[in-house]
Design an enzyme around this catalytic site. Structure first.
Site, PDB file in Angstrom:
ATOM      1  N   CYS A   2       0.795  -1.377   0.130  1.00 45.81           N
ATOM      2  CA  CYS A   2      -0.003   0.119   0.053  1.00 45.81           C
ATOM      3  C   CYS A   2       0.876   1.125   0.084  1.00 45.81           C
ATOM      4  O   CYS A   2       2.065   1.271   0.628  1.00 45.81           O
ATOM      5  CB  CYS A   2      -0.877  -0.045   1.356  1.00 45.81           C
ATOM      6  SG  CYS A   2      -1.770  -1.199   1.372  1.00 45.81           S
ATOM      7  N   ARG A  42       5.091   0.368  -6.061  1.00 40.88           N
ATOM      8  CA  ARG A  42       5.131  -0.711  -4.966  1.00 40.88           C
ATOM      9  C   ARG A  42       3.835  -1.629  -5.176  1.00 40.88           C
ATOM     10  O   ARG A  42       4.028  -2.655  -4.311  1.00 40.88           O
ATOM     11  CB  ARG A  42       4.578   0.299  -3.758  1.00 40.88           C
ATOM     12  CG  ARG A  42       5.396   1.382  -3.361  1.00 40.88           C
ATOM     13  CD  ARG A  42       4.748   2.532  -2.261  1.00 40.88           C
ATOM     14  NE  ARG A  42       4.626   1.733  -1.064  1.00 40.88           N
ATOM     15  CZ  ARG A  42       5.575   1.871  -0.121  1.00 40.88           C
ATOM     16  NH1 ARG A  42       6.543   2.176  -0.276  1.00 40.88           N
ATOM     17  NH2 ARG A  42       4.928   1.320   1.032  1.00 40.88           N
ATOM     18  N   TRP A  77      -2.801  -2.511  -1.757  1.00 37.67           N
ATOM     19  CA  TRP A  77      -2.308  -3.931  -2.061  1.00 37.67           C
ATOM     20  C   TRP A  77      -3.038  -4.894  -1.156  1.00 37.67           C
ATOM     21  O   TRP A  77      -2.777  -4.931   0.008  1.00 37.67           O
ATOM     22  CB  TRP A  77      -0.741  -3.971  -1.875  1.00 37.67           C
ATOM     23  CG  TRP A  77      -0.166  -5.098  -2.511  1.00 37.67           C
ATOM     24  CD1 TRP A  77       0.032  -5.456  -3.784  1.00 37.67           C
ATOM     25  CD2 TRP A  77       0.616  -6.220  -1.748  1.00 37.67           C
ATOM     26  NE1 TRP A  77       0.601  -6.491  -3.969  1.00 37.67           N
ATOM     27  CE2 TRP A  77       1.119  -7.079  -2.825  1.00 37.67           C
ATOM     28  CE3 TRP A  77       0.817  -6.499  -0.560  1.00 37.67           C
ATOM     29  CZ2 TRP A  77       1.710  -8.159  -2.459  1.00 37.67           C
ATOM     30  CZ3 TRP A  77       1.617  -7.627  -0.131  1.00 37.67           C
ATOM     31  CH2 TRP A  77       1.966  -8.377  -1.058  1.00 37.67           C
ATOM     32  N   ASN A 120      -1.141   1.649   5.605  1.00 34.06           N
ATOM     33  CA  ASN A 120      -0.385   0.814   5.199  1.00 34.06           C
ATOM     34  C   ASN A 120      -0.026  -0.246   6.006  1.00 34.06           C
ATOM     35  O   ASN A 120       0.619   0.391   7.355  1.00 34.06           O
ATOM     36  CB  ASN A 120       0.911   1.473   4.534  1.00 34.06           C
ATOM     37  CG  ASN A 120       1.960   0.513   4.209  1.00 34.06           C
ATOM     38  OD1 ASN A 120       1.883  -0.563   3.866  1.00 34.06           O
ATOM     39  ND2 ASN A 120       3.290   1.081   4.173  1.00 34.06           N
ATOM     40  N   GLU A 146      18.494 -16.905  -9.214  1.00 37.33           N
ATOM     41  CA  GLU A 146      18.102 -15.785  -9.529  1.00 37.33           C
ATOM     42  C   GLU A 146      17.385 -15.439 -10.922  1.00 37.33           C
ATOM     43  O   GLU A 146      16.319 -14.802 -11.155  1.00 37.33           O
ATOM     44  CB  GLU A 146      19.083 -14.456  -9.218  1.00 37.33           C
ATOM     45  CG  GLU A 146      18.810 -13.014  -9.441  1.00 37.33           C
ATOM     46  CD  GLU A 146      17.653 -12.621  -8.874  1.00 37.33           C
ATOM     47  OE1 GLU A 146      17.223 -13.187  -7.929  1.00 37.33           O
ATOM     48  OE2 GLU A 146      16.925 -11.579  -9.278  1.00 37.33           O
ATOM     49  N   LYS A 159      13.468 -14.339 -11.704  1.00 36.30           N
ATOM     50  CA  LYS A 159      13.312 -13.010 -12.425  1.00 36.30           C
ATOM     51  C   LYS A 159      12.224 -13.447 -13.403  1.00 36.30           C
ATOM     52  O   LYS A 159      11.461 -12.780 -13.836  1.00 36.30           O
ATOM     53  CB  LYS A 159      14.836 -12.538 -13.170  1.00 36.30           C
ATOM     54  CG  LYS A 159      14.664 -11.167 -13.263  1.00 36.30           C
ATOM     55  CD  LYS A 159      15.338 -10.312 -12.111  1.00 36.30           C
ATOM     56  CE  LYS A 159      14.366 -10.451 -10.769  1.00 36.30           C
ATOM     57  NZ  LYS A 159      14.790  -9.816  -9.708  1.00 36.30           N
ATOM     58  N   GLU A 200       8.702 -14.012 -12.112  1.00 30.39           N
ATOM     59  CA  GLU A 200       7.829 -12.981 -11.518  1.00 30.39           C
ATOM     60  C   GLU A 200       7.581 -11.803 -12.702  1.00 30.39           C
ATOM     61  O   GLU A 200       6.304 -11.186 -12.509  1.00 30.39           O
ATOM     62  CB  GLU A 200       8.700 -12.396 -10.502  1.00 30.39           C
ATOM     63  CG  GLU A 200      10.015 -11.430 -10.905  1.00 30.39           C
ATOM     64  CD  GLU A 200      10.767 -10.787  -9.721  1.00 30.39           C
ATOM     65  OE1 GLU A 200      10.030 -10.199  -9.062  1.00 30.39           O
ATOM     66  OE2 GLU A 200      11.811 -10.829  -9.820  1.00 30.39           O
ATOM     67  N   LYS A 222       7.043  -3.805  -4.104  1.00 28.08           N
ATOM     68  CA  LYS A 222       8.376  -3.467  -4.183  1.00 28.08           C
ATOM     69  C   LYS A 222       8.794  -3.495  -2.778  1.00 28.08           C
ATOM     70  O   LYS A 222      10.009  -3.825  -2.660  1.00 28.08           O
ATOM     71  CB  LYS A 222       8.511  -1.884  -4.808  1.00 28.08           C
ATOM     72  CG  LYS A 222      10.034  -1.483  -4.908  1.00 28.08           C
ATOM     73  CD  LYS A 222      10.830  -2.240  -5.875  1.00 28.08           C
ATOM     74  CE  LYS A 222      12.287  -1.915  -6.253  1.00 28.08           C
ATOM     75  NZ  LYS A 222      12.885  -3.017  -6.965  1.00 28.08           N
TER      76      LYS A 222
HETATM   77  C1  F6R Z   1      12.316  -9.935  -6.984  1.00 27.83           C
HETATM   78  C2  F6R Z   1      12.290  -9.122  -5.599  1.00 27.83           C
HETATM   79  C3  F6R Z   1      12.047  -9.565  -4.483  1.00 27.83           C
HETATM   80  C4  F6R Z   1      12.752  -8.849  -2.953  1.00 27.83           C
HETATM   81  C5  F6R Z   1      12.317  -9.364  -1.762  1.00 27.83           C
HETATM   82  C6  F6R Z   1      12.988  -9.103  -0.896  1.00 27.83           C
HETATM   83  O1  F6R Z   1      12.653  -9.415  -7.975  1.00 27.83           O
HETATM   84  O2  F6R Z   1      12.503  -7.849  -5.582  1.00 27.83           O
HETATM   85  O3  F6R Z   1      12.082 -11.016  -4.297  1.00 27.83           O
HETATM   86  O4  F6R Z   1      14.093  -9.365  -3.330  1.00 27.83           O
HETATM   87  O5  F6R Z   1      10.950  -9.150  -1.713  1.00 27.83           O
HETATM   88  O6  F6R Z   1      12.868  -7.361  -0.712  1.00 27.83           O
HETATM   89  P1  F6R Z   1      13.745  -6.537  -0.194  1.00 27.83           P
HETATM   90  O7  F6R Z   1      15.411  -6.625  -0.827  1.00 27.83           O
HETATM   91  O8  F6R Z   1      13.431  -5.111  -0.125  1.00 27.83           O
HETATM   92  O9  F6R Z   1      13.993  -7.065   1.437  1.00 27.83           O
END
Ligand code: F6R
Length: 637
Positions: free
Chosen positions: A2, A27, A93, A119, A502, A506, A509, A632
């Site tokens: 959110c 986000r 969200w 949020n 990874e 990618k 997702e 995000k």
């Molecule tokens: C995938 C992605 C997520 C984040 C995960 C952790 O592209 O971005 O898998 O890596 O949600 O997020 P952070 O790094 O912000 O703790």
């Protein structure tokens, strides 16, 4: 996750709110809404399922495009009639309750005069809802947020800040809240606990938002509110802050240097591609200033450790989620190889619910690009309670992890807008590589000459990535050959396997194509059954297998794995060192990377895999910047 925007001032609030919401779109969200106070004793609430553009249309406005000039107070009679100069906005969200207009924020109290955006998660919402229903309140949604609106109403006796303060004492969980009341058209009350909220003021009012980019058009001086602090935003631009005991304090302002252009696409079709292309810059910035000629160890002023402290460590525990976890896996190989220190890497959501062995001799590295991931933050708190020293590795200045960790190392990725992490991942891997060198040197396992040699190779990486980015034809050709598959398998060995994890994340997702990564040595223990034998007779049925096969100590074994999967009918896409003739004999689909030391190869090999995932996602018509169901910053468990 959110997003909240709040504004009170002397200009039309709708444009400010819509502009801010646009900047928070990265986000991830499924509905949007605003509540406005057009005049005293009137509150309008407009909400829509879907995008901010749909909300803007419902409000009869064009959505303010990111990057437009800061709004100025209307001076001519032709200016649109203001819909009020005070309002709160939200992108939701879904957590509690399906994505729908009824569940979209803002939520109102029974009188319809008070509105709240939120949020996070109010953990005790069930008990509070029961209590409020018993007291006669009527609920219109399934959300936990609506509880906050009715609770504030319950305590409201003409003073909004006081009502929010009392309600706050009853709320548990992680949340950021903004509340507005028709009786107070010149103010907004905000508070937060374990969820992001940034405040600011400008010549034409005061604002709050879940993230800094939503404020940047209006101000560069921001305030980070403490846990359970409360602030009153005034239309004349004043921001009054109170600590949890209710004492007034003068907040510290932090100057934000990010430019608005950094939040724009810079001519690329999407943020993801722009951010992939920024990676040489990220690497240069990460490396710069870390090597001191007069002291061959690296410069890590963030770490207050002597050689003796380094020697006293008995293990490292890395905690992270998703892509950051994969960066941790790559870091583990390097730290163990160079610093001879055992490293465990665990996803934070599991770590925090085990009874992990953490002692004051454990160095914990918590990796989070956003610095706001709820699971990682809780794991950090757990580790600190156990007496460990926690280093937070993050991209976001002032994020929660920077407050929870003992020391913070910032990666130099700058604002990352696309939900899928690319440049922040590379920044994390590069920083972990430098950290591993630093540890190796100070623990006496790497000589000055070895550090210098490896460092010289690290310095070549930005130009090598530029080389990869200069010609992406082979990557696009391989993506074309895989875009219609049911599943794509990724295999590799050693650091190649971690690169595959990874690469597969990618792809799944952003393209919604099923992808899975395995250590190549493991495939014959099960995953090889996924390869469709019909691929032997009908190439359209061949299962794509991406093999990371750059030059390495296990190169010959990886080659054997390629032959093995081809024999079962797979269509192999090989990521190989430029000029590799043996691979070219096995498959025509080859993506080349420049020759590189094995331990540094994930930094190069990850880039074509990002482009491969993006090319497939684009071919399948997906929104690469805002993939479905993803956010995000994951600020809830
Ligand atoms: C995938 C992605 C997520 C984040 C995960 C952790 O592209 O971005 O898998 O890596 O949600 O997020 P952070 O790094 O912000 O703790």
């Amino acid at each position: 996750m959110c997003g909240i925007v709040a504004f009170t001032g002397t200009i039309d609030a709708v444009d400010v709110l819509l502009g801010g919401l646009r900047r928070l779109e990265y986000r991830g969200y499924d509905s949007a809404g605003v509540a406005l106070v057009p005049r005293a004793n009137e509150l309008i609430c407009v909400r829509r399922k879907g995008k901010v553009a749909q909300l803007a249309a419902a409000l009869g406005r064009e959505t303010a495009a990111p990057g437009r000039e800061a709004p100025v107070a209307p001076t001519s009679s032709s200016a649109p009639a203001p819909a009020g100069t005070t309002g709160i906005g939200h992108t939701r969200w879904a957590t509690h309750g399906v994505p729908s207009e009824a569940n979209a924020h803002p939520h109102r109290d029974c009188s319809g005069k008070l509105a709240v955006v939120h949020n996070g998660i109010i953990e005790n919402h069930t008990a509070l809802r029961a209590e409020l229903v018993a007291a006669g309140h009527t609920f219109a949604s399934q959300t936990d947020t609506e509880v906050a609106a009715h609770l504030i109403e319950h305590y409201y006796q003409g003073n909004l800040a006081e009502a929010v303060r009392q309600a706050l004492q009853r709320l548990s969980g992680s949340f950021a809240l903004a509340a507005v009341h028709a009786a107070h058209p010149d103010r907004i009350v905000v508070t937060r606990n374990d969820a992001p909220l940034v405040l600011g003021s400008c010549a034409y009012g005061a604002l709050a938002a879940s993230d800094t980019p939503a404020l940047l058009e209006h101000t560069r001086d921001v305030i980070y509110l403490g846990d359970r602090d409360l602030a009153v935003l005034h239309a004349d631009g004043r921001v009054e802050c109170y600590d949890p005991a209710g004492s007034h304090y003068v907040p510290t302002q932090v100057r934000v240097e990010w430019s608005l252009e950094q939040a724009e696409r810079g001519g690329y079709p999407d943020f993801m591609l722009k951010e992939i292309h920024e990676q040489p810059r990220v690497l240069r910035d990460t490396i710069s200033g870390r090597f001191a000629v007069e002291n061959p160890g690296l410069v890590f002023e963030e770490l207050p450790f002597s050689d003796r402290d380094f020697a006293n460590l008995d293990r490292i525990q890395v905690i992270a989620c998703g892509t950051s976890y994969h960066a941790g896996l790559i870091g583990r190989n390097l730290i163990e190889a160079w610093a001879r220190l055992p490293v465990d890497v665990e996803v934070a959501s599991e770590f925090r619910y085990r009874d992990p062995i953490v002692t004051p001799r454990t160095l914990v590295i918590a990796i989070s690009q956003s610095g706001e991931t709820a699971d990682t933050l809780e794991a950090v708190k757990l580790a600190r309670r156990a007496g460990a020293f926690v280093v937070g590795l993050t991209n976001v200045v002032g994020s929660r992890i920077t407050l929870e960790a003992n020391a913070v190392i910032y990666i130099k990725a700058n604002l990352e807008v696309a939900v899928a992490a690319t440049k922040s991942f590379l920044g994390q891997v590069a920083m972990l590589t430098l950290l591993a060198l630093h540890l190796g040197y100070h623990r006496g396992f790497l000589s000055t000459a070895q550090v210098s040699e490896i460092y010289a190779d690290i310095q070549k990486l930005p130009a090598q990535i530029e080389e990869i980015l200069a010609d992406t034809t082979a990557i696009e050709r391989c993506a074309e050959a895989c875009k219609d598959a049911q599943t794509v398998l990724f295999i590799g060995r050693g650091v190649g396997a971690t690169t595959c994890y990874e690469g597969a994340l990618k792809l799944k997702e952003i393209s919604y194509l099923h992808a899975e990564a395995f250590s190549a040595g493991e495939i014959k223990h099960g995953p090889i059954a996924l390869i469709d034998p019909d691929g032997l007779d009908d190439p359209t049925k061949a299962t794509p297998v991406v093999v990371v096969a750059a030059q390495s100590a296990t190169y010959d074994k990886t080659l054997a794995n390629i032959e093995e999967v081809i024999a079962r009918g797979a269509r192999v896409v090989a990521l190989a060192t430029a000029g590799d003739k043996r691979i070219a004999e096995l498959t025509e689909r080859v993506i080349s990377i420049p020759p590189v030391r094995e331990c540094l190869s994930p930094i190069l090999a990850s880039v074509p895999l990002q482009l491969f995932a993006r090319a497939i996602a684009c071919a399948r018509g997906c929104d690469v910047d805002q993939p479905r169901n993803l956010a995000k910053s994951v600020t809830v468990e």
